[in-house]
Design a protein around this motif. Structure first.
Motif, PDB file in Angstrom:
ATOM      1  N   LYS A 112      12.580  26.507  50.487  1.00 38.29           N
ATOM      2  CA  LYS A 112      12.731  25.084  50.196  1.00 38.29           C
ATOM      3  C   LYS A 112      11.706  24.674  49.146  1.00 38.29           C
ATOM      4  O   LYS A 112      10.577  25.170  49.133  1.00 38.29           O
ATOM      5  N   GLY A 113      12.111  23.754  48.272  1.00 38.51           N
ATOM      6  CA  GLY A 113      11.236  23.294  47.204  1.00 38.51           C
ATOM      7  C   GLY A 113      10.511  22.015  47.554  1.00 38.51           C
ATOM      8  O   GLY A 113      11.011  21.180  48.323  1.00 38.51           O
ATOM      9  N   GLU A 114       9.323  21.845  46.967  1.00 42.82           N
ATOM     10  CA  GLU A 114       8.515  20.627  47.091  1.00 42.82           C
ATOM     11  C   GLU A 114       8.282  20.241  48.554  1.00 42.82           C
ATOM     12  O   GLU A 114       8.675  19.173  49.017  1.00 42.82           O
ATOM     13  N   ILE A 115       7.621  21.131  49.260  1.00 41.72           N
ATOM     14  CA  ILE A 115       7.202  20.860  50.634  1.00 41.72           C
ATOM     15  C   ILE A 115       5.712  20.540  50.595  1.00 41.72           C
ATOM     16  O   ILE A 115       4.891  21.402  50.250  1.00 41.72           O
ATOM     17  N   GLY A 116       5.358  19.302  50.904  1.00 47.27           N
ATOM     18  CA  GLY A 116       3.966  18.895  50.783  1.00 47.27           C
ATOM     19  C   GLY A 116       3.518  19.022  49.337  1.00 47.27           C
ATOM     20  O   GLY A 116       4.212  18.588  48.409  1.00 47.27           O
ATOM     21  N   ALA A 117       2.374  19.656  49.125  1.00 51.86           N
ATOM     22  CA  ALA A 117       1.850  19.828  47.769  1.00 51.86           C
ATOM     23  C   ALA A 117       2.369  21.088  47.101  1.00 51.86           C
ATOM     24  O   ALA A 117       2.100  21.319  45.916  1.00 51.86           O
ATOM     25  N   ALA A 118       3.116  21.912  47.827  1.00 51.78           N
ATOM     26  CA  ALA A 118       3.559  23.203  47.302  1.00 51.78           C
ATOM     27  C   ALA A 118       4.874  23.073  46.553  1.00 51.78           C
ATOM     28  O   ALA A 118       5.787  22.362  46.981  1.00 51.78           O
ATOM     29  N   ASP A 119       5.000  23.790  45.447  1.00 54.88           N
ATOM     30  CA  ASP A 119       6.251  23.773  44.686  1.00 54.88           C
ATOM     31  C   ASP A 119       7.365  24.482  45.444  1.00 54.88           C
ATOM     32  O   ASP A 119       8.511  24.018  45.469  1.00 54.88           O
ATOM     33  N   VAL A 120       7.036  25.648  46.015  1.00 54.46           N
ATOM     34  CA  VAL A 120       8.030  26.453  46.732  1.00 54.46           C
ATOM     35  C   VAL A 120       7.404  26.959  48.027  1.00 54.46           C
ATOM     36  O   VAL A 120       6.279  27.462  48.020  1.00 54.46           O
ATOM     37  N   VAL A 121       8.136  26.816  49.128  1.00 52.31           N
ATOM     38  CA  VAL A 121       7.698  27.372  50.413  1.00 52.31           C
ATOM     39  C   VAL A 121       8.819  28.238  50.956  1.00 52.31           C
ATOM     40  O   VAL A 121       9.989  27.827  50.966  1.00 52.31           O
ATOM     41  N   ALA A 122       8.476  29.435  51.404  1.00 50.13           N
ATOM     42  CA  ALA A 122       9.456  30.358  51.970  1.00 50.13           C
ATOM     43  C   ALA A 122       8.941  30.859  53.312  1.00 50.13           C
ATOM     44  O   ALA A 122       7.761  31.181  53.459  1.00 50.13           O
ATOM     45  N   VAL A 123       9.840  30.916  54.284  1.00 44.06           N
ATOM     46  CA  VAL A 123       9.466  31.366  55.631  1.00 44.06           C
ATOM     47  C   VAL A 123      10.499  32.382  56.097  1.00 44.06           C
ATOM     48  O   VAL A 123      11.708  32.192  55.905  1.00 44.06           O
ATOM     49  N   ARG A 124      10.018  33.454  56.740  1.00 40.42           N
ATOM     50  CA  ARG A 124      10.912  34.501  57.230  1.00 40.42           C
ATOM     51  C   ARG A 124      10.538  34.846  58.660  1.00 40.42           C
ATOM     52  O   ARG A 124       9.391  35.216  58.945  1.00 40.42           O
ATOM     53  N   ASP A 125      11.477  34.692  59.551  1.00 40.37           N
ATOM     54  CA  ASP A 125      11.303  35.063  60.962  1.00 40.37           C
ATOM     55  C   ASP A 125      10.087  34.385  61.587  1.00 40.37           C
ATOM     56  O   ASP A 125       9.389  34.981  62.433  1.00 40.37           O
ATOM     57  N   GLY A 126       9.793  33.151  61.189  1.00 41.03           N
ATOM     58  CA  GLY A 126       8.687  32.417  61.786  1.00 41.03           C
ATOM     59  C   GLY A 126       7.317  32.959  61.456  1.00 41.03           C
ATOM     60  O   GLY A 126       6.325  32.606  62.101  1.00 41.03           O
ATOM     61  N   GLY A 127       7.236  33.838  60.436  1.00 46.26           N
ATOM     62  CA  GLY A 127       5.957  34.434  60.086  1.00 46.26           C
ATOM     63  C   GLY A 127       5.131  33.565  59.156  1.00 46.26           C
ATOM     64  O   GLY A 127       5.380  32.366  58.999  1.00 46.26           O
ATOM     65  N   GLU A 128       4.151  34.184  58.527  1.00 47.86           N
ATOM     66  CA  GLU A 128       3.253  33.496  57.610  1.00 47.86           C
ATOM     67  C   GLU A 128       4.053  32.901  56.452  1.00 47.86           C
ATOM     68  O   GLU A 128       4.860  33.584  55.825  1.00 47.86           O
ATOM     69  N   PRO A 129       3.857  31.609  56.151  1.00 50.09           N
ATOM     70  CA  PRO A 129       4.595  31.028  55.031  1.00 50.09           C
ATOM     71  C   PRO A 129       4.163  31.636  53.700  1.00 50.09           C
ATOM     72  O   PRO A 129       3.004  32.015  53.510  1.00 50.09           O
ATOM     73  N   LEU A 130       5.121  31.725  52.798  1.00 52.91           N
ATOM     74  CA  LEU A 130       4.861  32.198  51.440  1.00 52.91           C
ATOM     75  C   LEU A 130       4.978  30.994  50.510  1.00 52.91           C
ATOM     76  O   LEU A 130       5.949  30.234  50.589  1.00 52.91           O
ATOM     77  N   VAL A 131       3.992  30.805  49.640  1.00 54.11           N
ATOM     78  CA  VAL A 131       3.963  29.659  48.729  1.00 54.11           C
ATOM     79  C   VAL A 131       3.981  30.163  47.291  1.00 54.11           C
ATOM     80  O   VAL A 131       3.303  31.137  46.958  1.00 54.11           O
ATOM     81  N   VAL A 132       4.761  29.499  46.455  1.00 55.98           N
ATOM     82  CA  VAL A 132       4.802  29.814  45.025  1.00 55.98           C
ATOM     83  C   VAL A 132       4.506  28.544  44.234  1.00 55.98           C
ATOM     84  O   VAL A 132       5.120  27.501  44.481  1.00 55.98           O
ATOM     85  N   GLU A 133       3.574  28.645  43.312  1.00 53.06           N
ATOM     86  CA  GLU A 133       3.292  27.545  42.387  1.00 53.06           C
ATOM     87  C   GLU A 133       3.951  27.858  41.051  1.00 53.06           C
ATOM     88  O   GLU A 133       3.744  28.935  40.491  1.00 53.06           O
TER      89      GLU A 133
END
Length: 236
Positions: free
Chosen positions: A27-48
């Protein structure tokens, strides 16, 4: 995609497609992050996302590390020698900062991952360390101001050359062995033969004299063993 200058939004579809192919919900633009990705409830991945490398991009990515250890930056993939050099330098910087790096080729949406986030442990160079300490030990006094331009710096090699020039100025044309003994410069013969600064001339086999340029250098720099202040730096 923009027909002229790329936009950050141009990067989003290819980055999202790559992450979704790896099983992430994106999903894009979550909070201050440009891109947030989540897989199987694990650690979120953020892309600027940014249209080019910049200090503000790295600042933003570092701020996202307060949220997750898995932070990437993504920029358009450039072409040409300058772009390749910039990519290499910034890939190294990302590794040092524990960041990942993606580039997006906008013409076809190809995303390349050049670095993944991981703790950085620099590799030490024993050779560089030895060279640094050798120069520190050999240099007489502290003739340079920290932060000065590299050209014309007073190195241990230059100080040895000044010692040889001083002997020749005082004694006239002299055998290299005597120059070495009088100056204390063990490798005086090789130093004068190499003549890196253009201060010496060989007048006969094994016999050297100081050139006008060498005499001028002595006037500018003084005797390194006498603590004479350094004035105008000579060009290398």
């Amino acid at each position: 995609m923009s027909a002229t200058r790329p936009r950050e939004t141009d990067l989003y579809p290819p980055v999202k497609a790559l992450l979704e192919s790896q099983g992430y919900e994106v999903k894009g633009e979550i909070g201050a992050a440009d891109v947030v990705a989540v897989r199987d409830g694990g650690e979120p991945l953020v892309v600027e996302l940014k249209t080019s490398f910049s200090l503000s991009l790295f600042h933003q990515a570092i701020e996202r590390q307060a949220i997750t250890d898995v932070v990437y930056i993504a920029v358009p993939r450039g072409s040409g020698r300058a772009a390749l050099k910039s990519l290499k330098v910034n890939t190294s910087l990302c590794r040092r900062l524990g960041l990942g790096l993606m580039t997006v080729r906008l013409k076809d949406g190809l995303v390349e991952v050049h670095a993944d986030p991981s703790p950085y442990k620099p590799r030490k160079s024993a050779v560089k360390k030895t060279r640094l300490l050798r120069e520190f030990a050999k240099r007489t006094g502290d003739p340079n101001s920290g932060g000065a331009t590299r050209q014309g710096l007073m190195t241990a090699y230059r100080q040895d050359a000044l010692r040889c020039a001083r002997v020749l100025l005082e004694l006239g044309p002299t055998k290299a062995a005597l120059v070495a003994k009088t100056s204390g410069v063990e490798k005086a013969r090789a130093l004068m033969a190499d003549n890196h600064y253009g201060w010496f001339e060989r007048v006969a086999t094994g016999i050297y004299a100081v050139c006008p340029k060498g005499a001028q250098a002595l006037e500018q720099h003084g005797d390194p063993d006498a603590g004479t202040p350094r004035t105008v730096p000579a060009e290398d």
